[in-house]
Design a protein around this motif. Structure first.
Motif, PDB file in Angstrom:
ATOM      1  N   ASN A 129       8.042   2.787  -1.575  1.00  0.00           N
ATOM      2  CA  ASN A 129       6.948   3.368  -2.362  1.00  0.00           C
ATOM      3  C   ASN A 129       5.939   2.297  -2.791  1.00  0.00           C
ATOM      4  O   ASN A 129       5.235   2.470  -3.789  1.00  0.00           O
ATOM      5  CB  ASN A 129       7.498   4.078  -3.602  1.00  0.00           C
ATOM      6  CG  ASN A 129       8.204   5.374  -3.251  1.00  0.00           C
ATOM      7  OD1 ASN A 129       7.809   6.075  -2.323  1.00  0.00           O
ATOM      8  ND2 ASN A 129       9.266   5.688  -3.969  1.00  0.00           N
ATOM      9  N   GLY A 130       5.896   1.221  -2.043  1.00  0.00           N
ATOM     10  CA  GLY A 130       4.943   0.158  -2.338  1.00  0.00           C
ATOM     11  C   GLY A 130       5.551  -1.005  -3.098  1.00  0.00           C
ATOM     12  O   GLY A 130       6.614  -0.887  -3.703  1.00  0.00           O
ATOM     13  N   LYS A 131       4.861  -2.127  -3.054  1.00  0.00           N
ATOM     14  CA  LYS A 131       5.364  -3.365  -3.645  1.00  0.00           C
ATOM     15  C   LYS A 131       5.462  -3.298  -5.165  1.00  0.00           C
ATOM     16  O   LYS A 131       6.398  -3.834  -5.761  1.00  0.00           O
ATOM     17  CB  LYS A 131       4.471  -4.544  -3.233  1.00  0.00           C
ATOM     18  CG  LYS A 131       4.573  -4.922  -1.761  1.00  0.00           C
ATOM     19  CD  LYS A 131       5.970  -5.441  -1.443  1.00  0.00           C
ATOM     20  CE  LYS A 131       6.084  -5.898   0.004  1.00  0.00           C
ATOM     21  NZ  LYS A 131       7.475  -6.311   0.335  1.00  0.00           N
TER      22      LYS A 131
END
Length: 259
Positions: free
Chosen positions: A171-173
């Motif tokens: 879900n992203g960094k």
């Protein structure tokens, strides 16, 4: 394992769009090691999602269909209550479902408007006899900028759920970074799928479970994926580890000059 945040029952909200999709989700979940699921249909003031007796009957019917298809998963009723400024009035109307009719209430917030008075909201919910579980907190911008918002929420009596996909970087960094800070500082109480379909946002959890076992130990994994969720559906008290306030690590040169 027990998944306390999932949108598996078909044609209820923005989750499974068909019975075939829902059955495929159930098969995936079973293969991942999930045996119980709380169907947390959105309860949103601006959308006509199914609720009340109709929702109850849909869950009952879906459980019967799972049995007919020899899928050994039990689905429980629940709602994911969407935050609005009149949330206390909505709670007092009692038209929503808590997680398996327990005292535990799953709440989500607008993606770009996390309330500044969140601690006051938690207090008001608690004095009405509910235990708020804050859904997928790692996704909110305000939390990504200041994770100690969650520290304050826990100290006021909230419990915290994070999506399994966030922990392993899907879900992203920023969501991954926040999830790991929360894990390191005893600020997560449940890891769930928040699954919506069999093709996108699937009920995948095993990879995250294995990661937690490797990094934090089997006892921690069992607490997050099984023991705490079990206490929710059984409406039992949950004893939590004390949260640790997050402090950013200082750079090498700042540490050096401080000496």
């Amino acid at each position: 394992m027990i998944d306390i945040h999932c949108h598996i029952v078909p044609n209820i909200d923005d989750g499974a769009k068909s019975l075939d999709d829902a059955l495929e989700m159930a098969k995936i979940a079973y293969g991942e090691g999930i045996r119980k699921i709380v169907n947390t249909s959105h309860y949103h003031p601006n959308f006509e999602y199914k609720k009340g007796e109709e929702l109850f009957e849909n869950i009952k019917e879906f459980n019967n269909i799972l049995k007919l298809n020899n899928i050994d998963i039990e689905v429980f009723i629940g709602n994911e209550l969407y935050y609005s400024e009149d949330i206390i009035d909505i709670i007092e109307q009692k038209e929503f479902y808590t997680l398996n009719n327990s005292k535990y209430l799953l709440i989500e917030f607008p993606p770009i408007r996390f309330p500044k008075n969140i601690v006051d909201i938690i207090y008001e919910i608690k004095i009405r006899g509910y235990v708020p579980i804050l859904a997928h907190v790692e996704r909110y911008k305000e939390v990504q900028e200041n994770v100690n918002i969650i520290y304050d929420c826990i100290n006021e009596g909230a419990l915290i759920q994070v999506n399994s996909s966030s922990i392993i970087g899907k879900n992203g960094k920023d969501a991954e970074r926040v999830s790991k800070i929360l894990l390191d500082n005893n600020m997560i109480h449940f890891i769930a799928t928040d699954a919506h379909s069999s093709t996108r946002r699937r009920p995948i959890i095993r990879e995250t479970y294995d990661y937690i076992v490797r990094k934090y130990g089997e006892q921690k994994a069992e607490m997050l994926f099984t023991q705490n969720p079990y206490k929710v559906i059984e409406d039992k008290e949950i004893s939590i580890e004390y949260p640790v306030k997050y402090e950013k690590s200082k750079g090498f040169f700042k540490k050096l000059f401080k000496k």
